[in-house]
Design a protein around this motif. Structure first.
Motif, mmCIF file in Angstrom:
data_model
loop_
_atom_site.group_PDB
_atom_site.id
_atom_site.type_symbol
_atom_site.label_atom_id
_atom_site.label_comp_id
_atom_site.label_asym_id
_atom_site.label_seq_id
_atom_site.Cartn_x
_atom_site.Cartn_y
_atom_site.Cartn_z
ATOM 1 N N GLU A 70 0.732 -1.027 0.138
ATOM 2 C CA GLU A 70 -0.311 0.181 -0.028
ATOM 3 C C GLU A 70 0.601 1.396 0.080
ATOM 4 O O GLU A 70 1.876 1.603 1.084
ATOM 5 C CB GLU A 70 -0.906 -0.171 1.411
ATOM 6 C CG GLU A 70 -1.901 -0.839 1.395
ATOM 7 C CD GLU A 70 -3.287 -0.402 0.050
ATOM 8 O OE1 GLU A 70 -3.368 0.979 0.295
ATOM 9 O OE2 GLU A 70 -3.955 -1.412 0.123
ATOM 10 N N GLY A 73 0.060 6.956 3.404
ATOM 11 C CA GLY A 73 -0.909 7.351 3.481
ATOM 12 C C GLY A 73 -1.115 8.518 3.611
ATOM 13 O O GLY A 73 -2.404 10.146 3.069
ATOM 14 N N ARG A 80 -1.815 8.614 -5.647
ATOM 15 C CA ARG A 80 -1.376 7.632 -4.962
ATOM 16 C C ARG A 80 -0.709 6.032 -5.634
ATOM 17 O O ARG A 80 0.043 5.751 -5.335
ATOM 18 C CB ARG A 80 -3.133 7.314 -3.988
ATOM 19 C CG ARG A 80 -2.809 6.314 -2.888
ATOM 20 C CD ARG A 80 -3.981 6.438 -2.236
ATOM 21 N NE ARG A 80 -4.143 4.621 -1.465
ATOM 22 C CZ ARG A 80 -3.239 4.775 -0.448
ATOM 23 N NH1 ARG A 80 -2.639 6.158 0.289
ATOM 24 N NH2 ARG A 80 -3.829 3.992 1.112
#
Length: 573
Positions: A70, A73, A80
């Motif tokens: 991932e 954040g 992203r």
């Protein structure tokens, strides 16, 4: 002024080549490459200097991490997944040096598959990147990938627990189909079957253990895709020198297809269906899997006459063997299927609550009934006495007939019930009593005509619709299907016409006379109108008339040829 602005813009831009020229190969960073807009283009062009950088262990591992981990954040939503997307495109540029490097050691493959080693929900974007990359490795380095998977015992269990993500189903399809070599495909299917792959997939259709509808949908789709691909591969392997008398349903079938065709596997699907009476999605997907194999028998085949004969014979034997297994497995559960047809689960409890005060909502057919009545029509088409006896004893045809007139606005349901009625009328008994006894020879037909009173109910519904139309209401949807059923019930061309006449003698004389008047005054005129072509001429005849003159209209077989060509066209998927 334009050129000055253009020069100022291009002066600020740099390319991958600039980065490579400004630094030594060992000092180039992945971040500096990903910033350049032409990095994907240069990778696909197989820039030698760039490839030397990309196959470095640290760079390659960083690219794999980008598509499996991932992003931080704090990265804005717009950018992203930018680096991950560019890395995925570069990894899938089909550069031999990169694919070879990715399969040289287990660290890269371990890193790729570590994305599945979690109990959290997978990111569908990253999962699709991994699936795509793994699919390329299977296609280009199949032996290395299979050897790696064979050593990784937890691969299937680790991956299948995320079957609710669509990209995971794509991964398994790529495992089976990505490589063009048939021998490797058989080898991969053999390995998967040895890991009880099909049984593990079908277990997700048990709503008592897996209530999530995403698992139901994806597992059913995966099973259907495996059967479809495997069946196509089986038929494509036929050779002109094959002995037609030696063909069996397992000829050229891979191990996964053999498992899917087995009575035990069909029994697992049926067991899951019965246990999932409270889940609409599970029942619908079980019914879909049961019906799918009969839709995946190709009807067209290009080849010489010998190959076409082999193709037809093998397809026929495959269908017949599956019919026998279905008869054995499904006959005992027909009463449970009838109960589901009468009282199916609904997808949304709110609809059930609203239906209590709304007649239109209360008369929803629902997906379960649609799929179930479709399966019933399929089973009737088999013409097996064991199944027909089960249908007769359960009364499921009478339930379907009741629903035909209850759900008056669902044309899809009407079409399936009409199909059931048509199949019952056409299925001839294998043995006739002497003298003929319809109740013994054809119990389903007897139940439809005598117990179900289909003639009387058709006339009643027709009269009710006529009155409603006089009052300004729209014509009911089921009227076209009633017309077709009436035509077939009264046609002398119906295979069971003799038994039909025998059964009519068991009805009240008034009903029989009313039926004959109804056919003469209501059905026959409408049937004649609908049998005529628009503008009074068939389209093909009109075209021939224009091209060849009026004599072409009288060419024998023109209409039949047109209808044959139209029937040969593939239907929409």
């Amino acid at each position: 002024m334009f050129w000055s602005k253009f020069e100022s813009m291009t002066a600020k831009e740099s390319s991958v080549q600039d980065v490579l020229l400004a630094h030594e190969t060992e000092s180039v960073t992945l971040a500096s490459l990903l910033e350049k807009e032409d990095c994907i283009q240069e990778t696909k062009a197989r820039n030698p200097q760039l490839i030397k950088v990309l196959v470095r262990k640290d760079i390659l591992l960083e690219m794999v991490n980008l598509i499996t981990k991932e992003p931080p954040g704090e990265v804005d939503a717009k950018n992203r997944f930018k680096d991950a997307t560019v890395s995925c495109e570069m990894l899938n540029a089909d550069v031999p040096e990169m694919t070879e490097a990715l399969t040289q050691g287990p660290e890269y493959l371990d890193c790729l598959l570590d994305i599945f080693d979690t109990t959290e929900t997978l990111n569908p974007i990253l999962t699709s990147f991994v699936t795509r990359t793994f699919g390329l490795l299977i296609a280009r380095r199949p032996n290395e990938v299979l050897e790696y998977l064979s050593r990784k015992e937890a691969f299937l269990d680790m991956t299948l627990k995320h079957l609710n993500v669509t990209a995971v189903t794509d991964l398994f399809i790529r495992l089976i189909t990505a490589h063009e070599n048939d021998a490797f495909r058989y080898k991969m299917c053999e390995w998967l079957n040895g890991q009880s792959f099909m049984e593990k997939i079908v277990a997700f259709l048990d709503a008592s253990k897996t209530p999530d509808s995403d698992y139901h949908n994806n597992s059913a789709q995966l099973i259907c895709d495996i059967i479809r691909f495997s069946r196509e591969q089986q038929l494509q392997q036929l050779k002109p020198e094959d002995d037609i008398n030696a063909l069996t349903p397992e000829t050229y079938a891979n191990e996964l297809l053999k498992t899917a065709d087995s009575e035990a596997f069909i029994g697992l699907i049926v067991s899951n269906l019965i246990r999932s009476v409270s889940s609409q999605s599970a029942i619908v997907q079980c019914l879909t899997v049961l019906g799918a194999p009969f839709e995946f028998i190709p009807v067209n085949f290009e080849g010489n006459n010998e190959q076409k004969a082999l193709f037809s014979e093998l397809s026929l034997r495959v269908v017949n063997s599956r019919i026998e297994r279905y008869s054995q497995v499904l006959s005992p559960v027909i009463p449970q299927l009838r109960d589901i047809l009468v009282d199916p689960p609904v997808r949304n409890a709110l609809i059930t609550e609203l239906a209590k005060g709304d007649d239109a909502l209360a008369k929803r057919v629902g997906q379960v009934r649609l799929h179930l009545i479709r399966l019933v029509a399929l089973l009737i088409s088999f013409g097996r006495s064991q199944l027909n006896r089960a249908f007769f004893e359960s009364g499921i045809i009478l339930v379907a007939l009741d629903m035909l007139f209850h759900f008056q606005w669902n044309s899809f349901f009407h079409a399936q019930v009409q199909n059931c009625v048509s199949l019952i009328l056409r299925n001839t008994p294998s043995v006739l009593s002497d003298p003929p006894n319809a109740a013994v020879d054809h119990p389903l037909l007897h139940q439809l005509i005598v117990t179900g009173q289909i003639h009387k109910r058709i006339m009643t519904a027709w009269a009710s619709n006529t009155e409603a139309e006089k009052g300004g209401k729209p014509r009911r949807v089921l009227m076209g299907h009633l017309l077709l059923m009436s035509v077939e019930l009264s046609s002398e061309q119906t295979p069971n016409y003799g038994l039909l006449q025998l059964l009519l003698s068991e009805l009240d004389a008034d009903i029989v006379q009313e039926w004959r008047d109804f056919i003469a005054t209501q059905i026959r005129p409408q049937a004649e109108i609908q049998s005529k072509c628009l503008a009074g001429i068939h389209p093909l005849q009109q075209i021939l008339n224009i091209i060849h003159g009026p004599a072409a209209v009288r060419l024998p077989g023109a209409v039949a040829a047109f209808e044959y060509d139209a029937a040969s066209l593939p239907s929409n998927p």
